[in-house]
Design an enzyme around this catalytic site. Sequence first.
Site, mmCIF file in Angstrom:
data_model
loop_
_atom_site.group_PDB
_atom_site.id
_atom_site.type_symbol
_atom_site.label_atom_id
_atom_site.label_comp_id
_atom_site.label_asym_id
_atom_site.label_seq_id
_atom_site.Cartn_x
_atom_site.Cartn_y
_atom_site.Cartn_z
ATOM 1 N N ASN A 45 -10.470 3.315 9.184
ATOM 2 C CA ASN A 45 -11.121 4.103 9.164
ATOM 3 C C ASN A 45 -12.795 3.721 8.549
ATOM 4 O OD1 ASN A 45 -10.427 3.650 5.868
ATOM 5 N ND2 ASN A 45 -10.626 5.034 5.218
ATOM 6 N N LYS A 87 -5.664 -9.224 9.482
ATOM 7 C CA LYS A 87 -5.141 -8.461 10.970
ATOM 8 C C LYS A 87 -5.552 -6.972 10.901
ATOM 9 C CE LYS A 87 -1.415 -4.830 10.921
ATOM 10 N NZ LYS A 87 -2.189 -4.001 12.221
ATOM 11 N N GLY A 145 -4.664 0.472 3.112
ATOM 12 C CA GLY A 145 -3.630 1.478 3.932
ATOM 13 C C GLY A 145 -2.703 2.689 3.289
ATOM 14 N N SER A 146 -1.874 3.025 3.999
ATOM 15 C CA SER A 146 -1.352 3.923 3.448
ATOM 16 C C SER A 146 -0.003 3.619 2.455
ATOM 17 C CB SER A 146 -0.088 4.901 4.575
ATOM 18 O OG SER A 146 0.482 3.756 4.825
ATOM 19 N N VAL A 177 2.846 1.951 3.584
ATOM 20 C CA VAL A 177 2.422 0.364 3.727
ATOM 21 C C VAL A 177 2.889 -0.285 2.249
ATOM 22 C CG1 VAL A 177 2.032 -1.411 5.558
ATOM 23 C CG2 VAL A 177 2.768 1.095 5.795
ATOM 24 N N GLY A 178 2.263 0.246 1.598
ATOM 25 C CA GLY A 178 1.175 -0.469 0.417
ATOM 26 C C GLY A 178 2.618 -0.930 -0.212
ATOM 27 N N GLU A 188 -4.702 -1.374 -2.403
ATOM 28 C CA GLU A 188 -6.195 -0.049 -1.974
ATOM 29 C C GLU A 188 -4.952 0.889 -1.270
ATOM 30 O OE1 GLU A 188 -7.653 2.674 -2.027
ATOM 31 O OE2 GLU A 188 -9.197 1.565 -0.389
ATOM 32 N N CYS A 238 -10.298 8.090 1.669
ATOM 33 C CA CYS A 238 -9.467 7.313 0.659
ATOM 34 C C CYS A 238 -9.819 8.240 -0.764
ATOM 35 C CB CYS A 238 -8.631 6.543 0.244
ATOM 36 S SG CYS A 238 -9.499 4.796 0.391
ATOM 37 N N GLN A 247 -2.417 12.398 13.963
ATOM 38 C CA GLN A 247 -3.719 12.473 11.988
ATOM 39 C C GLN A 247 -3.576 14.122 12.436
ATOM 40 O OE1 GLN A 247 -4.138 10.494 9.608
ATOM 41 N NE2 GLN A 247 -4.524 11.907 8.787
ATOM 42 N N GLU A 285 -2.484 13.429 0.150
ATOM 43 C CA GLU A 285 -3.096 13.153 0.596
ATOM 44 C C GLU A 285 -2.988 13.388 1.915
ATOM 45 O OE1 GLU A 285 -4.240 8.971 1.753
ATOM 46 O OE2 GLU A 285 -6.107 9.084 1.162
ATOM 47 N N GLU A 294 -12.025 -4.695 -6.195
ATOM 48 C CA GLU A 294 -12.472 -5.789 -4.850
ATOM 49 C C GLU A 294 -13.840 -5.318 -4.795
ATOM 50 O OE1 GLU A 294 -10.560 -5.467 -0.809
ATOM 51 O OE2 GLU A 294 -9.878 -3.139 -1.261
HETATM 52 C C1 UN1 Z 1 -16.663 4.919 0.623
HETATM 53 O O1 UN1 Z 1 -15.932 5.994 -0.571
HETATM 54 O O2 UN1 Z 1 -18.093 5.015 0.807
HETATM 55 O O3 UN1 Z 1 -10.366 4.282 2.925
HETATM 56 C C2 UN1 Z 1 -15.048 3.527 0.872
HETATM 57 C C3 UN1 Z 1 -11.551 4.218 2.203
HETATM 58 C C4 UN1 Z 1 -12.169 3.571 1.020
HETATM 59 C C5 UN1 Z 1 -13.538 3.268 1.224
HETATM 60 C C6 UN1 Z 1 -13.963 4.464 0.477
HETATM 61 N N1 UN1 Z 1 -10.891 2.098 1.217
HETATM 62 O O4 UN1 Z 1 -11.445 5.180 2.217
#
Ligand code: UN1
Length: 477
Positions: free
Chosen positions: A149, A172, A225-226, A229-230, A247, A281, A328, A379, A458
């Site tokens: 994304n 990856k 990611g999801s 998986v996380g 994340e 996310c 999706q 989500e 991050e």
């Molecule tokens: C944003 O909102 O600018 O996967 C970035 C995502 C987040 C990044 C959001 N890790 O949507």
Amino acid sequence: MLELKNYIDGQWVSGNSSIENINPSDTSDIIGTSVQGSAADIDAAVAAAKAAFISWRESGPQARHDLLDAVGTMILARKEAIGYLLSREEGKTLAEGIGETARAGQLFKFFAGEALRCTGERVDSVRPNVDVDIVREPLGVVGLITPWNFPIAIPAWKIAPALAYGNCVVFKPACSTPGVAGELVKIFEECGVPAGVLNMVMGGGEEVGGALVSHRDVAAISFTGSVGVGARISRECGILQKKVQLEMGGKNPMIIMDDADLEKAIPACINGAYFSTGQRCTASSRFIVHRGIHDQFVDKIRESIAALTVGNALEKTTDIGPVIDAKQLASNLDYVQLAKDEGAEVHGGERLELATPGYYQAPAIFLNSSNAMRINREEIFGPCASVIKCDDFDEAITLANDTDFGLSSGICTSSLKYAREFKRRADAGVLMVNLPTAGLDYHVPFGGRKGSSYGPKEQGKYAVEFYTMVKTAYSAA
Ligand code: UN1
């Protein structure tokens, strides 16, 4: 057509199989093919990174600054072309694709500077004539697993600090957005990255991702990611005693108080919930609306939703591009049905047939919903948001925090008191007052709480926490 290979030890390497890269705005448009790697490719990439680490860790901040700065400059110079490819393969609008590419360039430039600012401390020992040096050292080989994304910004915000602080990388990228990942690696090659310092292996999560996570020469994994998986990565890294940064999802609330300026709140809500097709996310998915402004809010947001143009991501008039893929889209449509089954009043959310065959969905709003409904717990990751009515500020905060997630949280209000209380009580990693819940700056920390994230933050100078380890060195003369 682009035929993208893996990049291992400074070479473009073929594989046994490849997959097609399909444009979600027009599924008759095959952008290219990408090689699918194997566990053996991961072994080769990790070995190359391990060998390169010996000199990269000694390369010094100037060399690392210069490389990252050159990469950032080149990304910015090519932002139109890379942004176009991004929109073509991911489906966010051209403006969003170019904007994200520019953000990636700025991330590299930021971390070029950080490479020069990675300092330690010298402390007097409690013993006479003893010194203590506290220094940061790179971890070694780090594995970076990124989602589709934000196919260039997220790789940038992981690769840039990893390299700035002296680590070597096995990257990856997501299977559905290999094109911009390849462009990024090509830029590194053009800027003279030493062989083995940055490697890219494409392929599925099970084989390639799994091999990377479990490899004993990989010191740390950073994953976006999801949730599912996380959780698996986190368990595996725990057993292997690897550093891990995750994340994952969000179920981000946006509170609209009765004193909100709707002229500002509505665009913030539209942006937060629907831009990038809701595939962030950080997207707003629960509008928690004070009863005093509820009806007015609902009328206005429905008007604004109706004015949005869903279309081919590459067309200038498009506000909302397609969903990433068939799977999706099917999941989003299931949630629209679930919203009806759970008793919400559903507007929009249907599949759209447009001029080009693509995964188009009308933006959806679920009215009269309650926070207990599954549509407000899970989500969705699509252009869907709910409205939950509340009686007062306390209830709004309680509802906002009543979620398994804790990534971003927002409020629209003109009251300093509410804004201040919100900043103290909202249980999320990123807070937004009178701003969309999504849309981050590149120079400040990012990360959530509870089920959304795990490990150090991050971005910004806080990225040093994950990508380095501390050593305490005592000495006496
Ligand atoms: C944003 O909102 O600018 O996967 C970035 C995502 C987040 C990044 C959001 N890790 O949507």
